[in-house]
Motif scaffolding. Structure first.
Motif, PDB file in Angstrom:
ATOM      1  N   VAL A 152       3.552   5.208  -4.011  1.00  0.00           N
ATOM      2  CA  VAL A 152       2.364   6.060  -3.963  1.00  0.00           C
ATOM      3  C   VAL A 152       1.258   5.380  -3.157  1.00  0.00           C
ATOM      4  CG1 VAL A 152       0.512   7.090  -5.340  1.00  0.00           C
ATOM      5  CG2 VAL A 152       2.882   7.245  -6.127  1.00  0.00           C
ATOM      6  N   LEU A 153       1.031   4.101  -3.445  1.00  0.00           N
ATOM      7  CA  LEU A 153      -0.003   3.362  -2.709  1.00  0.00           C
ATOM      8  C   LEU A 153       0.318   3.303  -1.221  1.00  0.00           C
ATOM      9  CD1 LEU A 153      -2.555   1.601  -2.728  1.00  0.00           C
ATOM     10  CD2 LEU A 153      -1.063  -0.383  -3.109  1.00  0.00           C
ATOM     11  N   ASN A 154       1.568   2.995  -0.892  1.00  0.00           N
ATOM     12  CA  ASN A 154       1.953   2.929   0.524  1.00  0.00           C
ATOM     13  C   ASN A 154       1.769   4.272   1.214  1.00  0.00           C
ATOM     14  OD1 ASN A 154       2.631   0.251   0.257  1.00  0.00           O
ATOM     15  ND2 ASN A 154       4.831   0.629  -0.030  1.00  0.00           N
ATOM     16  N   GLY A 155       2.038   5.346   0.477  1.00  0.00           N
ATOM     17  CA  GLY A 155       1.871   6.678   1.065  1.00  0.00           C
ATOM     18  C   GLY A 155       0.425   7.000   1.391  1.00  0.00           C
ATOM     19  N   VAL A 194      -7.177   6.227  -3.446  1.00  0.00           N
ATOM     20  CA  VAL A 194      -6.556   5.202  -4.278  1.00  0.00           C
ATOM     21  C   VAL A 194      -7.069   5.311  -5.712  1.00  0.00           C
ATOM     22  CG1 VAL A 194      -6.347   2.714  -4.669  1.00  0.00           C
ATOM     23  CG2 VAL A 194      -6.102   3.630  -2.359  1.00  0.00           C
ATOM     24  N   VAL A 195      -8.363   5.546  -5.867  1.00  0.00           N
ATOM     25  CA  VAL A 195      -8.936   5.704  -7.206  1.00  0.00           C
ATOM     26  C   VAL A 195      -8.357   6.938  -7.896  1.00  0.00           C
ATOM     27  CG1 VAL A 195     -11.065   6.141  -8.502  1.00  0.00           C
ATOM     28  CG2 VAL A 195     -11.047   4.448  -6.659  1.00  0.00           C
ATOM     29  N   GLU A 196      -8.220   8.026  -7.148  1.00  0.00           N
ATOM     30  CA  GLU A 196      -7.618   9.234  -7.713  1.00  0.00           C
ATOM     31  C   GLU A 196      -6.214   8.957  -8.241  1.00  0.00           C
ATOM     32  OE1 GLU A 196      -7.638  12.195  -4.720  1.00  0.00           O
ATOM     33  OE2 GLU A 196      -9.826  12.453  -4.710  1.00  0.00           O
ATOM     34  N   ALA A 197      -5.457   8.095  -7.521  1.00  0.00           N
ATOM     35  CA  ALA A 197      -4.069   7.831  -7.900  1.00  0.00           C
ATOM     36  C   ALA A 197      -3.939   6.825  -9.031  1.00  0.00           C
ATOM     37  CB  ALA A 197      -3.285   7.338  -6.671  1.00  0.00           C
ATOM     38  N   ASP A 236       5.943  -1.914 -10.409  1.00  0.00           N
ATOM     39  CA  ASP A 236       6.479  -0.554 -10.488  1.00  0.00           C
ATOM     40  C   ASP A 236       6.711  -0.008  -9.077  1.00  0.00           C
ATOM     41  OD1 ASP A 236       6.957   2.169 -10.788  1.00  0.00           O
ATOM     42  OD2 ASP A 236       5.640   2.338 -12.530  1.00  0.00           O
ATOM     43  N   PRO A 237       7.951   0.040  -8.613  1.00  0.00           N
ATOM     44  CA  PRO A 237       8.237   0.513  -7.250  1.00  0.00           C
ATOM     45  C   PRO A 237       7.722   1.925  -6.974  1.00  0.00           C
ATOM     46  CG  PRO A 237      10.160  -0.582  -8.172  1.00  0.00           C
ATOM     47  CD  PRO A 237       9.160  -0.441  -9.291  1.00  0.00           C
ATOM     48  N   SER A 238       7.741   2.797  -7.972  1.00  0.00           N
ATOM     49  CA  SER A 238       7.281   4.169  -7.747  1.00  0.00           C
ATOM     50  C   SER A 238       5.778   4.197  -7.463  1.00  0.00           C
ATOM     51  CB  SER A 238       7.615   5.056  -8.947  1.00  0.00           C
ATOM     52  OG  SER A 238       6.905   4.637 -10.103  1.00  0.00           O
ATOM     53  N   LYS A 239       5.019   3.365  -8.192  1.00  0.00           N
ATOM     54  CA  LYS A 239       3.575   3.307  -7.955  1.00  0.00           C
ATOM     55  C   LYS A 239       3.267   2.621  -6.628  1.00  0.00           C
ATOM     56  CE  LYS A 239       2.328   3.495 -12.837  1.00  0.00           C
ATOM     57  NZ  LYS A 239       1.715   2.802 -13.997  1.00  0.00           N
ATOM     58  N   ARG A 240       4.102   1.659  -6.270  1.00  0.00           N
ATOM     59  CA  ARG A 240       3.925   1.013  -4.967  1.00  0.00           C
ATOM     60  C   ARG A 240       4.158   2.014  -3.839  1.00  0.00           C
ATOM     61  NH1 ARG A 240       6.893  -3.035  -5.998  1.00  0.00           N
ATOM     62  NH2 ARG A 240       8.804  -2.527  -4.887  1.00  0.00           N
TER      63      ARG A 240
END
Length: 408
Positions: A82-85, A49-52, A76-80
């Motif tokens: 990434v987090l979900n992934g 998560v920190v890396e992202a 930001d849906p795109s960042k969300r």
């Protein structure tokens, strides 16, 4: 074990339902709790998560600053995504470890906020949705979580809409009243459906059907129920079932019927049908002994051509019949033709409904529906079959092709 997927929108009351089910005896798998655990200090999850998102999401004590992270991803849906992934696979892995430790006969409830959004519904015997009106949820977030109305609506917008979530539900628990009302609904669900379902499932037994034949008006819910069941069946039998088709009276719009969903499972041969029998049983559809063929019709009088396998529901809250038939067999073709004939010919629907209504009245006092079903059989051969055959020749009807696994 009986696997229940529990979900609901933010501030719907899902956590209260989860706690109550745990008090009643369920094994609870809390996805929110696991999501916090997989990003504890020192975990690979927190590192990723920190890396992202950068070191700005780390609080002075070394823990994840959830408010800082939320401010980034909920705008930001795109960042969300990434987090979900990052989080979702870790949560599923941790949840699987807990589920694997449950015993036969246990009722395992997985509390998953984004169950619908992540398409996990087919992995459960039942999906339970806790539902509350949007304005009620906004009010709860403002009063109890200190959010502004705009912040509350932003959190809601990041999840599936109410209609989409409810469409995925086998059970909807309304939470538009007080706490006591919701808990009473949970207790009723536990005693009347979940506990009996778990018992039937552990014994590999079909749920009892005590009522005689009761016809009800056509329901727009039936196709959606059939689609959910089809997805569950395909997930339980990967690579073995060619198609799942919604057949029988509930597949025909406008036709009165018993509230029973009939599905036809198409397989390559009866060997496959026997191989998937334990998979279907574990999914909540145990085999029914002694039901292994359909009634032969005049054009194919050989009994061996009408062999099938038959399964039914272990869930006492939803009557389902599964007819497992070989692709291209006479019984397989008859079921599809009968459905399409009724769908395409108004006079056929009227004729069949009148026949059913007459028999339902004659068998209204029966303890079950076996005699009613037996009484219909001569009509299928003597009346329906010639008319169906003529309609198929006149219209050029052919069985459908199977390019997808959705119920039809």
């Amino acid at each position: 074990m009986l696997k229940i997927g529990l979900t609901g929108g933010i501030a719907s009351g899902k956590s209260l339902v989860a706690s109550r089910l745990q008090e009643l005896g369920a094994v609870l798998v809390d996805a929110d709790l696991l999501a916090r655990q997989v990003v504890e200090p020192g975990t690979p999850g927190l590192e990723r998560v920190v890396e992202a998102f950068g070191s700005g999401i780390i609080a002075p004590d070394g823990r994840l600053d959830r408010a800082a992270l939320g401010a980034i991803v909920f705008q930001d849906p795109s960042k969300r995504s990434v987090l979900n992934g990052i989080i979702h696979p870790l949560v599923r892995e941790a949840a699987a470890a807990i589920v694997s430790g449950a015993a036969t006969g246990d009722i395992v409830v997985q509390d998953i906020p984004l169950l619908v959004e992540t398409g996990q519904g087919a992995n459960f015997h039942l999906v339970v949705v806790v539902d509350a009106p949007d304005d009620v949820r906004v009010q709860r977030m403002v009063e109890h979580r200190g959010m502004t109305p705009e912040e509350a609506r932003s959190r809601m917008a990041a999840q599936a809409g109410r209609d989409e979530r409810n469409a995925a539900a086998d059970v909807i628990l309304a939470n538009d009243g007080d706490r006591a009302e919701l808990l009473a609904r949970v207790d009723s669900l536990w005693t009347q459906r979940l506990v009996p379902f778990a018992d039937y499932l552990s014994r590999g037994a079909r749920a009892a059907r005590k009522a005689g034949p009761v016809l009800v008006g056509s329901s727009s819910d039936w196709p959606r129920v059939a689609e959910r069941l089809a997805g569950r069946i395909m997930a339980a039998t990967p690579g073995n079932v060619l198609a799942v088709d919604h057949i029988g009276s509930t597949s025909v719009p406008g036709l009165a019927a018993k509230d029973v969903i009939d599905l036809q499972l198409t397989v390559r041969d009866l060997e496959v049908a026997d191989q998937i029998a334990p998979l279907l049983a574990r999914a909540g559809f145990p085999p029914v002994p002694g039901v292994n063929q359909d009634t032969p019709k005049p054009t194919h009088p050989d009994d061996s051509q009408w062999q099938k396998r038959f399964h039914a529901n272990a869930d006492p809250g939803r009557a389902v019949n599964l007819h497992v038939r070989v692709a291209g067999s006479p019984g397989w073709r008859y079921a599809l033709l009968f459905r399409d004939w009724l769908r395409g010919e108004e006079s056929a629907r009227a004729l069949y409904e009148a026949h059913k209504q007459q028999l339902a009245e004659q068998h209204a006092g029966d303890p079950g529906t076996a005699a009613y079903a037996d009484a219909k059989e001569p009509w299928f051969t003597e009346v329906a079959w010639p008319l169906m055959d003529e309609w198929a020749n006149r219209t050029g009807w052919q069985p459908p092709s199977y390019s997808s696994s959705a119920a039809r």
